[in-house]
Scaffold this motif. Structure first.
Motif, PDB file in Angstrom:
ATOM      1  N   PHE A  99       0.831  -1.199   0.000  1.00 17.09           N
ATOM      2  CA  PHE A  99       0.000   0.000   0.000  1.00 17.09           C
ATOM      3  C   PHE A  99       0.869   1.253   0.000  1.00 17.09           C
ATOM      4  O   PHE A  99       1.711   1.453   0.868  1.00 17.09           O
ATOM      5  N   ASP A 100       0.655   2.104  -0.996  1.00 13.47           N
ATOM      6  CA  ASP A 100       1.471   3.307  -1.144  1.00 13.47           C
ATOM      7  C   ASP A 100       0.630   4.576  -1.131  1.00 13.47           C
ATOM      8  O   ASP A 100       1.053   5.622  -1.646  1.00 13.47           O
ATOM      9  N   GLY A 101      -0.564   4.497  -0.534  1.00 11.48           N
ATOM     10  CA  GLY A 101      -1.476   5.628  -0.554  1.00 11.48           C
ATOM     11  C   GLY A 101      -2.526   5.504  -1.627  1.00 11.48           C
ATOM     12  O   GLY A 101      -3.469   6.290  -1.682  1.00 11.48           O
ATOM     13  N   SER A 102      -2.362   4.510  -2.490  1.00 14.63           N
ATOM     14  CA  SER A 102      -3.361   4.186  -3.496  1.00 14.63           C
ATOM     15  C   SER A 102      -3.645   2.692  -3.404  1.00 14.63           C
ATOM     16  O   SER A 102      -2.913   1.945  -2.756  1.00 14.63           O
ATOM     17  N   ALA A 103      -4.709   2.253  -4.086  1.00 13.68           N
ATOM     18  CA  ALA A 103      -5.041   0.829  -4.096  1.00 13.68           C
ATOM     19  C   ALA A 103      -4.558   0.154  -5.367  1.00 13.68           C
ATOM     20  O   ALA A 103      -4.903  -1.010  -5.620  1.00 13.68           O
ATOM     21  N   ASN A 104      -3.736   0.839  -6.146  1.00 15.18           N
ATOM     22  CA  ASN A 104      -3.318   0.290  -7.438  1.00 15.18           C
ATOM     23  C   ASN A 104      -2.636  -1.067  -7.313  1.00 15.18           C
ATOM     24  O   ASN A 104      -2.866  -1.974  -8.124  1.00 15.18           O
ATOM     25  N   ALA A 105      -1.783  -1.224  -6.306  1.00 10.78           N
ATOM     26  CA  ALA A 105      -1.038  -2.481  -6.145  1.00 10.78           C
ATOM     27  C   ALA A 105      -1.830  -3.547  -5.396  1.00 10.78           C
ATOM     28  O   ALA A 105      -1.317  -4.650  -5.164  1.00 10.78           O
ATOM     29  N   LEU A 106      -3.065  -3.236  -5.020  1.00  9.61           N
ATOM     30  CA  LEU A 106      -3.880  -4.184  -4.256  1.00  9.61           C
ATOM     31  C   LEU A 106      -4.978  -4.820  -5.096  1.00  9.61           C
ATOM     32  O   LEU A 106      -5.704  -5.697  -4.615  1.00  9.61           O
ATOM     33  N   LYS A 107      -5.092  -4.416  -6.339  1.00  8.12           N
ATOM     34  CA  LYS A 107      -6.215  -4.854  -7.155  1.00  8.12           C
ATOM     35  C   LYS A 107      -6.139  -6.318  -7.575  1.00  8.12           C
ATOM     36  O   LYS A 107      -7.158  -6.910  -7.941  1.00  8.12           O
ATOM     37  N   ASP A 108      -4.957  -6.910  -7.561  1.00  7.21           N
ATOM     38  CA  ASP A 108      -4.816  -8.310  -7.952  1.00  7.21           C
ATOM     39  C   ASP A 108      -4.872  -9.266  -6.768  1.00  7.21           C
ATOM     40  O   ASP A 108      -4.659 -10.476  -6.927  1.00  7.21           O
ATOM     41  N   THR A 109      -5.152  -8.746  -5.591  1.00  7.25           N
ATOM     42  CA  THR A 109      -5.212  -9.562  -4.380  1.00  7.25           C
ATOM     43  C   THR A 109      -6.658  -9.872  -4.021  1.00  7.25           C
ATOM     44  O   THR A 109      -7.525  -9.006  -4.117  1.00  7.25           O
ATOM     45  N   ASP A 110      -6.896 -11.118  -3.624  1.00  6.85           N
ATOM     46  CA  ASP A 110      -8.229 -11.510  -3.164  1.00  6.85           C
ATOM     47  C   ASP A 110      -8.270 -11.413  -1.643  1.00  6.85           C
ATOM     48  O   ASP A 110      -7.581 -12.162  -0.941  1.00  6.85           O
ATOM     49  N   PHE A 111      -9.101 -10.496  -1.141  1.00  8.99           N
ATOM     50  CA  PHE A 111      -9.203 -10.255   0.293  1.00  8.99           C
ATOM     51  C   PHE A 111     -10.419 -10.964   0.883  1.00  8.99           C
ATOM     52  O   PHE A 111     -11.431 -11.147   0.198  1.00  8.99           O
ATOM     53  N   ILE A 112     -10.320 -11.317   2.154  1.00  9.83           N
ATOM     54  CA  ILE A 112     -11.433 -11.882   2.910  1.00  9.83           C
ATOM     55  C   ILE A 112     -11.768 -10.914   4.036  1.00  9.83           C
ATOM     56  O   ILE A 112     -10.884 -10.414   4.734  1.00  9.83           O
ATOM     57  N   TYR A 113     -13.069 -10.673   4.227  1.00 11.74           N
ATOM     58  CA  TYR A 113     -13.535  -9.698   5.217  1.00 11.74           C
ATOM     59  C   TYR A 113     -14.687 -10.275   6.026  1.00 11.74           C
ATOM     60  O   TYR A 113     -15.671 -10.775   5.463  1.00 11.74           O
ATOM     61  N   GLY A 114     -14.599 -10.226   7.353  1.00 10.63           N
ATOM     62  CA  GLY A 114     -15.694 -10.664   8.213  1.00 10.63           C
ATOM     63  C   GLY A 114     -16.738  -9.575   8.325  1.00 10.63           C
ATOM     64  O   GLY A 114     -16.457  -8.479   8.819  1.00 10.63           O
TER      65      GLY A 114
END
Length: 360
Positions: A141-156
């Motif tokens: 994370f660098d202040g944008s979500a650009n580098a996070l778009k290819d990650t699959d997140f799980i959220y409760g």
């Protein structure tokens, strides 16, 4: 005739230099006040009520014991439906709601059988929210979500129609892939999922973050991503005063490719943010509560707010946010339970398309 006789009798007393007996003052000596919270004991609402309960006890006449009780279920609609059926008896019952109670009401959730207009608000307070990542993804994370778009997140998640719709819609606007696991009873349970590694992204309201998640950040086990922000006097989103070093969602959106801070989607997100956070938690008395009891609670909460150490105490446990009492609480409740038809329609359509939730 009875009214006339009473008036004549009162006039006679006054003429004789006497006064009619004053109504007895409200006194809670020896009583226990039950403050019912429709969430689990691990979430931000629990920390909010547990913070105010002893302060309220000190200010109510007779210094009653104020006990916080929990009634989780159906994302808080179980407890709210129960409270709707309660009527005033002796002033020893309060109910606390949050945005997760307001949103089903706003969206026309069929499980809602409660009406905010029937309840008597005596105190309301704003809050904020912080989204955070595990350390592995936080490193990207660098202040944008650009580098996070290819990650699959799980959220409760408590449910898409609850306060969780604010982070869920925000993450979608950022182009992130976040899979919610629905059914938790409170945001504290979501934090526990994150701590156990069962979830990889989480968000907490300010009291929950300060009371639990901040320790993970301090220990290097979590990385703050963004807050939802706060509103200035002109209605603009600015940095959250409790977390001034963490960027807002608006800032992260502006820095992320494909995320826009204008248009229908942004307007809908902001409308529900405004309904859910600046007036996030409200304390009510049940229908039928007499004016003298209501005024007693208002004066007690006003005394809490006026304590010289209140700002310092609140900043550490619930954050630096406005506290409204009496008429202010009533106006705040109206703000927190009102959104435009356009915002409502957009979110209803989004819930149907994203999660198969039909509220029309």
């Amino acid at each position: 005739m009875r009214k006339l006789a009473t008036t004549v009798a009162a006039s006679a007393l006054i003429a004789a230099g006497m006064t009619m007996p004053a109504a007895a003052e409200v006194d809670f000596s020896g009583k226990t006040i039950e403050w019912v919270i429709p969430f689990s004991e691990t979430g931000g609402s629990a920390k909010w009520a547990n913070f105010f309960a002893p302060l309220l006890s000190e200010e109510l006449p007779g210094n009653p014991t104020v006990v916080v009780k929990f009634m989780p279920g159906a994302g808080s609609t179980k407890g709210a439906n129960w409270f709707q059926e309660q009527e005033h008896e002796d002033g020893t019952l309060m109910f606390g709601t949050s945005g997760s109670t307001q949103f089903p009401y706003l969206l026309g959730d069929p499980r809602v059988r409660y009406e905010y207009a029937d309840w008597i608000p005596v105190m309301a307070s704003g809050t904020g929210g912080v989204a955070y990542l595990n350390t592995e993804d936080g490193a990207k994370f660098d202040g944008s979500a650009n580098a996070l778009k290819d990650t699959d997140f799980i959220y409760g998640s408590q449910g898409a129609t609850r306060l969780d719709l604010v982070p869920l819609l925000a993450w979608e606007m950022l182009g992130m892939s976040v899979e919610p696991v629905f059914g938790i009873k409170g945001r504290g349970d979501g934090r526990l999922m994150f701590e156990r590694g069962e979830a990889t992204i989480d968000y907490q309201t300010s009291s929950g973050y300060l009371g639990g998640s901040q320790a993970m950040v301090d220990d290097g086990k979590a990385v703050p991503m963004m807050t939802w922000g706060a509103l200035d006097e002109d209605g603009n989103i600015v940095r959250d005063p409790t977390f001034p070093d963490i960027p807002t969602f608006k800032e992260v959106c502006e820095a992320t490719e494909g995320c826009a801070t204008e248009g229908e989607q942004w307007d809908a997100w902001k409308a529900f943010f405004v309904a859910g956070f600046p007036v996030q938690k409200i304390s009510f008395l049940p229908a039928g509560t007499p004016d003298d009891v209501t005024e007693t609670y208002v004066k007690a909460f006003e005394a809490v707010r006026s304590r010289p150490d209140f700002a310092e105490l609140a900043a550490k446990q619930v954050g630096k946010y406005p506290m409204f009492v009496g008429e202010g609480a009533a106006k705040a409740t109206t703000t927190g339970t009102t959104v435009s038809e356009d915002a409502k329609t957009f979110v209803q359509n989004w819930l149907q398309e994203a999660y198969g939730v039909s509220l029309k």
